[in-house]
Each structure stands twice: as C-alpha cells, then as structure tokens.
Design a protein around this motif. Structure first.
Motif, mmCIF file in Angstrom:
data_model
loop_
_atom_site.group_PDB
_atom_site.id
_atom_site.type_symbol
_atom_site.label_atom_id
_atom_site.label_comp_id
_atom_site.label_asym_id
_atom_site.label_seq_id
_atom_site.Cartn_x
_atom_site.Cartn_y
_atom_site.Cartn_z
ATOM 1 N N GLY A 1 0.706 -0.970 -0.118
ATOM 2 C CA GLY A 1 0.117 -0.023 0.100
ATOM 3 C C GLY A 1 0.765 1.266 -0.065
ATOM 4 N N VAL A 2 0.564 2.330 -0.835
ATOM 5 C CA VAL A 2 1.150 3.581 -0.920
ATOM 6 C C VAL A 2 0.277 4.449 0.354
ATOM 7 C CG1 VAL A 2 1.631 5.613 -2.267
ATOM 8 C CG2 VAL A 2 1.691 3.501 -3.171
ATOM 9 N N THR A 3 0.751 4.206 1.455
ATOM 10 C CA THR A 3 -0.145 4.901 2.546
ATOM 11 C C THR A 3 0.668 6.107 3.125
ATOM 12 O OG1 THR A 3 1.069 3.504 4.244
ATOM 13 C CG2 THR A 3 -0.893 2.542 3.034
ATOM 14 N N VAL A 4 -0.408 6.813 3.907
ATOM 15 C CA VAL A 4 0.057 7.875 4.934
ATOM 16 C C VAL A 4 -0.111 7.451 6.312
ATOM 17 C CG1 VAL A 4 0.044 9.635 3.070
ATOM 18 C CG2 VAL A 4 -2.071 9.026 4.294
ATOM 19 N N PRO A 5 0.606 8.108 7.150
ATOM 20 C CA PRO A 5 1.796 8.950 7.053
ATOM 21 C C PRO A 5 2.831 8.181 6.501
ATOM 22 C CG PRO A 5 1.826 8.080 9.308
ATOM 23 C CD PRO A 5 0.358 7.706 8.592
ATOM 24 N N ALA A 6 4.003 8.900 5.993
ATOM 25 C CA ALA A 6 5.076 8.448 5.274
ATOM 26 C C ALA A 6 6.067 9.542 5.570
ATOM 27 C CB ALA A 6 5.046 8.109 3.598
ATOM 28 N N ILE A 7 7.211 9.027 5.888
ATOM 29 C CA ILE A 7 8.497 10.019 6.137
ATOM 30 C C ILE A 7 9.357 9.600 5.012
ATOM 31 C CG2 ILE A 7 10.134 10.517 7.621
ATOM 32 C CD1 ILE A 7 8.756 9.824 10.082
ATOM 33 N N VAL A 8 9.882 10.596 4.242
ATOM 34 C CA VAL A 8 10.285 10.688 3.044
ATOM 35 C C VAL A 8 12.012 11.286 3.497
ATOM 36 C CG1 VAL A 8 10.726 11.245 0.728
ATOM 37 C CG2 VAL A 8 8.489 10.574 1.521
ATOM 38 N N SER B 1 9.958 5.301 6.087
ATOM 39 C CA SER B 1 8.761 4.356 6.974
ATOM 40 C C SER B 1 7.496 5.035 6.743
ATOM 41 C CB SER B 1 9.404 4.502 8.426
ATOM 42 O OG SER B 1 8.283 3.915 9.130
ATOM 43 N N ASN B 2 6.591 3.743 6.803
ATOM 44 C CA ASN B 2 5.079 4.252 6.857
ATOM 45 C C ASN B 2 4.659 3.567 7.743
ATOM 46 O OD1 ASN B 2 5.211 1.735 5.656
ATOM 47 N ND2 ASN B 2 3.552 2.071 4.173
ATOM 48 N N ASP B 3 5.213 2.984 8.936
ATOM 49 C CA ASP B 3 4.800 2.596 10.146
ATOM 50 C C ASP B 3 4.163 3.372 11.056
ATOM 51 O OD1 ASP B 3 4.357 0.861 12.113
ATOM 52 O OD2 ASP B 3 6.461 0.043 12.379
ATOM 53 N N PHE B 4 3.134 3.603 10.782
ATOM 54 C CA PHE B 4 2.346 4.665 11.505
ATOM 55 C C PHE B 4 2.343 4.534 12.921
ATOM 56 C CE2 PHE B 4 -1.149 1.497 10.518
ATOM 57 C CZ PHE B 4 -1.643 1.457 11.736
ATOM 58 N N ALA B 5 2.251 3.303 13.350
ATOM 59 C CA ALA B 5 2.170 3.185 14.924
ATOM 60 C C ALA B 5 3.465 3.453 15.369
ATOM 61 C CB ALA B 5 1.669 1.584 15.318
ATOM 62 N N ARG B 6 4.673 2.943 14.717
ATOM 63 C CA ARG B 6 5.873 3.125 15.267
ATOM 64 C C ARG B 6 6.072 4.872 15.287
ATOM 65 N NH1 ARG B 6 8.707 1.112 18.979
ATOM 66 N NH2 ARG B 6 9.653 3.024 19.677
ATOM 67 N N ILE B 7 5.855 5.435 14.243
ATOM 68 C CA ILE B 7 6.410 6.865 13.846
ATOM 69 C C ILE B 7 5.837 7.690 14.936
ATOM 70 C CG2 ILE B 7 5.553 8.783 12.549
ATOM 71 C CD1 ILE B 7 5.540 6.956 9.966
ATOM 72 N N THR B 8 4.570 7.701 15.569
ATOM 73 C CA THR B 8 4.426 8.817 16.659
ATOM 74 C C THR B 8 4.891 8.248 17.905
ATOM 75 O OG1 THR B 8 2.456 7.567 16.933
ATOM 76 C CG2 THR B 8 2.255 9.517 15.712
ATOM 77 N N ILE B 9 5.464 7.124 18.142
ATOM 78 C CA ILE B 9 6.303 6.857 19.368
ATOM 79 C C ILE B 9 7.704 7.212 19.181
ATOM 80 C CG2 ILE B 9 7.258 5.002 20.872
ATOM 81 C CD1 ILE B 9 4.160 5.257 21.183
ATOM 82 N N ASP B 10 8.069 7.036 17.816
ATOM 83 C CA ASP B 10 9.752 7.690 17.793
ATOM 84 C C ASP B 10 9.612 9.245 17.802
ATOM 85 O OD1 ASP B 10 10.626 5.241 17.687
ATOM 86 O OD2 ASP B 10 10.937 5.165 15.379
ATOM 87 N N MET B 11 8.388 9.973 17.426
ATOM 88 C CA MET B 11 8.617 11.367 17.588
ATOM 89 C C MET B 11 8.781 11.699 19.058
ATOM 90 S SD MET B 11 5.362 12.710 15.119
ATOM 91 C CE MET B 11 5.721 12.792 13.485
ATOM 92 N N SER B 12 8.001 10.940 19.880
ATOM 93 C CA SER B 12 8.030 11.233 21.230
ATOM 94 C C SER B 12 9.534 10.864 21.835
ATOM 95 C CB SER B 12 6.997 10.566 22.226
ATOM 96 O OG SER B 12 6.052 11.122 22.366
ATOM 97 N N LEU B 13 10.095 9.712 21.440
ATOM 98 C CA LEU B 13 11.523 9.184 21.965
ATOM 99 C C LEU B 13 12.588 9.504 21.265
ATOM 100 C CD1 LEU B 13 10.325 5.518 22.855
ATOM 101 C CD2 LEU B 13 9.891 7.695 24.170
ATOM 102 N N GLU B 14 12.565 9.412 20.033
ATOM 103 C CA GLU B 14 13.950 9.510 19.354
ATOM 104 C C GLU B 14 14.041 11.123 18.933
ATOM 105 O OE1 GLU B 14 16.195 7.221 18.800
ATOM 106 O OE2 GLU B 14 14.720 5.661 19.741
ATOM 107 N N TRP B 15 12.895 11.763 18.686
ATOM 108 C CA TRP B 15 13.241 13.075 18.419
ATOM 109 C C TRP B 15 13.303 14.243 19.445
ATOM 110 C CZ3 TRP B 15 13.224 15.061 13.060
ATOM 111 C CH2 TRP B 15 13.182 14.070 12.198
ATOM 112 N N SER B 16 13.325 13.741 20.728
ATOM 113 C CA SER B 16 13.436 14.412 21.528
ATOM 114 C C SER B 16 14.420 15.750 21.658
ATOM 115 C CB SER B 16 13.465 13.711 22.964
ATOM 116 O OG SER B 16 14.870 13.141 23.214
ATOM 117 N N ALA B 17 15.520 15.618 20.907
ATOM 118 C CA ALA B 17 16.294 17.003 21.059
ATOM 119 C C ALA B 17 15.558 17.962 20.278
ATOM 120 C CB ALA B 17 17.578 16.558 20.502
#
Length: 333
Positions: free
Chosen positions: A106-113, A122-138
């Motif tokens: 599937g050509v799905t959103v959200p997608a990070i390019v 990635s288009n793994d929507f469940a992981r994307i928001t968790i990583d926004m909290s944990l990996e993008w904290s800086a």
C-alpha cells in the motif's frame, strides 16, 4: 473489501526507523525528512497531532496530500502545479518506487521521506508517533508534553492495542465487511469496546493518567470521524458519537485542546471516504452534514481533575501555512 467475509488490513509496512543514534541508517536530523500526510486519514492525523504537540514543525516539515486518490496513489493536488514543492513529485507513489522499484504494497500515509534521496523511509504509522516522542526529543519544543512517559508505557500499550483492534480498525472491519455475519461481528465488537471506554472515562478525564498521552491521540482520530463518516458510510450506526454522552464530552474536550481540533479538516475527511470508496458509495455524493458547531459546546470534563499537559505547556498558534480553512473546521471560523 473481502467479498467473502471479514476485512483484513494489509500491515506490511516499511519498518525502517529514524532514530537518535541512526542505527537503521537514518539518524534524526532537523530538516532532512518530510512527513507526508493527508488530513483525511486517521492514521496520518495521529502524526499531525503528535508533531504539533511536541513542536516538531521546523525539525520535521510536513507535506499535505489532497483528500482523494485513485488506485495508484495519494497526490499533491493541493500544491501549485500539482507537485510537492520540496520533493518535486506529483504522487506519493514516486517516493515508494524510489525506495523499491518493485514495491507492491500500500502507498499509505503517514510516510516519512528522506529529502536527500526522495525515498520513503517508513510508513509504520504506529511506530512513527512513538519515535517522535522518544527519538526526536532533542528537537521538542520547550514545554512539550510527555505523551509516552516511562511509568505509563505498559498501560498505554495495553489500551492502544485494544483500541486499535476494536475501534481504530474496528470501524473499517464493519465498513469493509464482505458478509452480513462479518459486519455484525465487527459492529458488535466496536460498540462493546466503546461501552468499555465510556466506563473507563466516566470518572477519568484521560485514558491513562492525568494528562494527554499517546492513547488519547489514537482514540481521538477515530472519534472525530465517527459522526461525519463512520456512523453512516461504514454503517457503525447503533449510536452516533453525539449520542454517547461520556465519549462525546471526552472527544469535545480533546477537540478544544490546542493541537487536536486545530488539525482537523472535516471537508477533507468527508471527501476522502465518500468519494474514494465507490464500492460503498457508488454515487460519490458527499453529505452536507453533520453540523459541526456542536464540537465547540462546553464539555465539563475539567471537573474530573487532570489537565491536558500537566506541568508542560500547550503548543502555540498554528502556523499560517498549516492552518485548516475556517469553512472546514469550527475552531478556525
């Protein structure tokens, strides 16, 4: 749709992660990536809300696809010339094929390019928001809320799993059921879970703890679409959201919280479902209703205690270039 029975979601996502240490080959870098969304899509709307709550607008710029698509792809028909101004593409499909010329999922959103290569990471929507909290904290804004706090993660995960199975995906299982039996099973499961969530929220302002968390974001994106789309279009019609007092007040509380309702485009939501799903709605006619003004009615949820952000602060005003037109959202009117 499965003409023989139950609907099954294709969950073969691109699971590459963007992390602080770059262990998958994609380190967090401000401005390197582009979050592609459609405001019509509930899975993408999670990412839009979390990005805004955490203040990642500058670090992770956003591209908004139009509300409708064909069998090939979401398109950038909202942009001048029908091309995303940064990626230079007309269809999101192009970024998927740049990643894998034989891509057949599937050509799905959200997608990070990755802007440097034009390839979907990635288009793994469940992981994307968790990583926004944990990996993008800086890159979080000062005063950003903890949407996935360590002490509450197990409980958040448990709630999210049930909500995904029975509500987020449950409305699709009802709407795309290929048999009466499959539809009735999905419909019953959906409303049984909504009843349990009503019980949970009767004396608690939020799903987990005393502030907004990832769990609230995930439930909200389905509830905000319920009366506009799922009740009629997907035949989830035992009751409207506005006829479920606890969930209706809870949804209005979140809608009126900065970062939630100000990201919602009801016009895009309705046009997507009613125009794209011609197997369900052959005429493509988009309903004129429902009335949206009731989303601004008092909710009285503050009496339950808790505050949206605790010691954190609300996000600031929406940037003009990301604002939803007033005709599409009562908050912007």
């Amino acid at each position: 749709m499965n003409p023989g029975g139950a609907y099954t979601r294709d969950s073969r996502y691109l699971a590459t992660r963007i992390t602080a240490d770059g262990r998958d080959g994609f380190p967090v870098e401000a401005g390197r990536y582009r979050l592609v969304v459609s405001r019509a899509c509930p899975w993408a709307s999670r990412a839009v809300i979390v990005r805004r709550l955490l203040g990642l607008e500058r670090a992770l710029p956003m591209a908004v696809a139009g509300p409708t698509h064909d069998e090939r792809s979401w398109t950038f028909d909202l942009d001048p010339g029908g091309r995303d101004p940064v990626l230079g593409i007309e269809r999101l499909q192009e970024a998927y094929l740049a990643r894998d010329p034989d891509y057949d999922r599937g050509v799905t959103v959200p997608a990070i390019v990755d802007v440097t290569t034009g390839k979907v990471v990635s288009n793994d929507f469940a992981r994307i928001t968790i990583d926004m909290s944990l990996e993008w904290s800086a890159h979080h804004r000062s005063g950003a809320p903890a949407l996935y706090p360590p002490a509450l993660r197990d409980e958040i995960d448990a709630v999210n799993e049930a909500v995904y199975r029975d509500v987020n995906n449950g409305v699709y299982r009802a709407g795309f059921a290929g048999s009466q039996k499959a539809y009735e099973a999905a419909h019953e499961r959906l409303f049984a879970r909504l009843d349990l969530l009503s019980d949970r929220l009767r004396e608690s302002r939020y799903l987990v703890g005393g502030t907004v968390t990832e769990a609230d974001v995930r439930l909200f994106t389905t509830l905000v679409r319920f009366d506009a789309v799922y009740h009629g279009h997907f035949k989830c019609n035992r009751r409207k959201l506005s006829e479920m007092p606890v969930l209706w007040a809870y949804a209005r509380d979140l809608f009126q919280t900065p970062g939630f309702g100000d990201t919602v485009d009801f016009d895009h939501i309705k046009r997507h479902y009613y125009v794209v799903h011609r197997d369900i709605n052959p005429t493509g006619i988009v309903p004129a209703g429902p009335d949206l003004s009731n989303w601004l009615e008092p909710h009285d949820r503050a009496a339950l205690g808790g505050t949206p952000f605790g010691r954190a602060t609300p996000p600031g005003p929406v940037a003009p270039e990301e604002a939803v037109p007033g005709a599409h959202n009562p908050l912007a009117a």
